[in-house]
Scaffold this motif. Structure first.
Motif, PDB file in Angstrom:
ATOM      1  N   HIS A   1       1.150   5.284  -7.905  1.00 20.75           N
ATOM      2  CA  HIS A   1      -0.118   5.877  -8.333  1.00 20.75           C
ATOM      3  C   HIS A   1      -0.193   7.295  -7.771  1.00 20.75           C
TER       4      HIS A   1
ATOM      5  N   ALA B   1      -8.872  -2.770  -6.163  1.00 19.23           N
ATOM      6  CA  ALA B   1      -8.497  -3.966  -6.911  1.00 19.23           C
ATOM      7  C   ALA B   1      -7.570  -4.858  -6.083  1.00 19.23           C
ATOM      8  N   TYR B   2      -6.618  -4.240  -5.394  1.00 20.79           N
ATOM      9  CA  TYR B   2      -5.677  -4.980  -4.555  1.00 20.79           C
ATOM     10  C   TYR B   2      -6.393  -5.639  -3.386  1.00 20.79           C
TER      11      TYR B   2
ATOM     12  N   LEU C   1      -8.728   3.363  -7.076  1.00 24.51           N
ATOM     13  CA  LEU C   1      -9.012   2.219  -7.945  1.00 24.51           C
ATOM     14  C   LEU C   1      -8.031   1.079  -7.717  1.00 24.51           C
ATOM     15  N   TRP C   2      -6.739   1.408  -7.642  1.00 26.42           N
ATOM     16  CA  TRP C   2      -5.735   0.364  -7.422  1.00 26.42           C
ATOM     17  C   TRP C   2      -5.948  -0.306  -6.069  1.00 26.42           C
ATOM     18  N   ARG C   3      -6.332   0.490  -5.058  1.00 28.48           N
ATOM     19  CA  ARG C   3      -6.492  -0.051  -3.705  1.00 28.48           C
ATOM     20  C   ARG C   3      -7.665  -1.028  -3.647  1.00 28.48           C
TER      21      ARG C   3
ATOM     22  N   ALA D   1       2.587   1.651  -3.365  1.00 30.42           N
ATOM     23  CA  ALA D   1       1.655   2.028  -4.427  1.00 30.42           C
ATOM     24  C   ALA D   1       1.334   3.518  -4.405  1.00 30.42           C
ATOM     25  N   ARG D   2       1.451   4.150  -3.245  1.00 31.11           N
ATOM     26  CA  ARG D   2       1.201   5.592  -3.170  1.00 31.11           C
ATOM     27  C   ARG D   2       2.167   6.369  -4.053  1.00 31.11           C
TER      28      ARG D   2
ATOM     29  N   CYS E   1       0.829  -1.214   0.000  1.00 27.08           N
ATOM     30  CA  CYS E   1       0.000   0.000   0.000  1.00 27.08           C
ATOM     31  C   CYS E   1       0.859   1.258   0.000  1.00 27.08           C
TER      32      CYS E   1
ATOM     33  N   ASP F   1      -4.095   9.391  -6.797  1.00 30.12           N
ATOM     34  CA  ASP F   1      -4.708   8.267  -6.098  1.00 30.12           C
ATOM     35  C   ASP F   1      -6.206   8.467  -5.971  1.00 30.12           C
TER      36      ASP F   1
ATOM     37  N   LYS G   1      -8.563  -8.583  -4.548  1.00 27.82           N
ATOM     38  CA  LYS G   1      -7.753  -9.748  -4.926  1.00 27.82           C
ATOM     39  C   LYS G   1      -7.333 -10.554  -3.703  1.00 27.82           C
TER      40      LYS G   1
END
Length: 318
Positions: A92, A102-103, A98-100, A88-89, A85, A95, A106
């Motif tokens: 991305h 999806a992660y 969206l990525w969070r 990823a900051r 996390c 922010d 999953k």
């Protein structure tokens, strides 16, 4: 033990408590609950609302700020999750979550089997685990987490304190008319950090919401609540007979005044959301903006099916 790492102010804290309380009742009613507010204290000061605000309500027995005791595997998985996390900051830079999501989606099923309930945006159903200790970290901003225990949540979010005498006339108006709670959030929504994304409910939104609710509620009596009552009186025109909360009430009293109303015009804030959810009026009309934030699509699960939505883009084109 059920451990919840808390974040945010009252509205956020209520979502998080309600979600883990529903889990506790459904799966482990005899398991103790621990609410950890260390992250809340790091977000800001008490004068800004960053403290344990749930202590003012009749919530279930619990401990506060105990350090979660996790298994070695849980610590490894949790550390891995946090590392990704934080990394990823930087990847991305813009922010919007969206990525969070999806992660989180999953990993959700795998992590829940190990007692880790790490889900930041929207709704993902909880499942039971054999893990001795559980760790919850997320916003859980959806009634789907706790609708099954709504009467319990409404009771537990009743303030511990009696109604304030200074508000007896206001309570009388709220209880004897077709009262409409109008929640106008300004404050930090207008700061340079948040304005571009958070400032959704403009004066034009409230003008349109008033017009719409007049078509749905007979003889509405508008009751205005805001963190900037002075600005509201000066800049938004309300019908004759409108009354204003004076802005000096403690947050637990303000919440009770608001949810005692019969109908609602809400802003895009979690505190505002809870005012309509705690209402006992089964025939309530709720008006809300059709987006929660300007550039974040991650909040669709916060909307309730019976709301009437105001088209924000259409207002901006006028």
């Amino acid at each position: 033990m059920i451990n919840k790492i808390m974040s945010g102010r009252l509205g956020n804290q209520m979502f998080q408590y309600a979600a883990v309380r529903a889990y506790q009742i459904k799966y482990t009613p005899d398991e103790p609950l621990n609410l950890n507010f260390f992250s809340v204290y790091c977000e800001g000061g008490r004068e800004e609302g960053f403290y344990n605000q749930l202590e003012q309500f009749n919530i279930a027995p619990h401990t506060v700020d105990k350090t979660p005791k996790l298994s070695p595997l849980q610590y490894i998985l949790y550390a891995k999750y946090l590392a990704v996390c934080y990394l990823a900051r930087y990847i991305h830079k813009k922010d919007n979550g969206l990525w969070r999501k999806a992660y989180d989606t999953k990993l959700a099923e795998k992590y829940q089997k190990h007692g880790l309930y790490l889900y930041s945006f929207g709704y993902y159903p909880f499942s039971a685990t054999k893990a001795r200790n559980k760790l919850f970290m997320g916003l859980y901003e959806s009634a789907q987490y706790f609708n099954d225990i709504k009467p319990v949540i409404q009771e537990e979010f009743t303030p511990k304190h009696a109604k304030l005498d200074k508000n007896k006339d206001l309570y009388k108006i709220i209880e004897t008319t077709n009262s409409v709670c109008v929640s106008i959030r300004r404050g930090d929504f207008l700061s340079s950090k948040f304005k571009s994304n958070h400032y959704v409910c403009t004066p034009e939104y409230f003008d349109e919401a008033i017009r719409v609710i007049k078509t749905k509620v007979e003889n509405p009596r508008f009751v205005i609540f805001s963190d900037d009552i002075k600005w509201v009186r000066k800049n938004i025109k309300f019908p004759k007979g409108t009354v204003y909360e004076d802005g000096t009430d403690p947050v637990w009293e303000k919440l009770r005044l608001m949810y005692s109303c019969k109908h609602f015009i809400i802003s895009n804030s979690t505190f505002s959301w809870w005012t309509q959810y705690l209402s006992r009026n089964n025939d309530k009309v709720v008006i809300a903006p059709d987006r929660w934030f300007n550039d974040n699509p991650m909040y669709e699960d916060i909307y309730e099916p019976n709301w009437t939505l105001i088209n924000i883009d259409q207002l901006r084109r006028l």
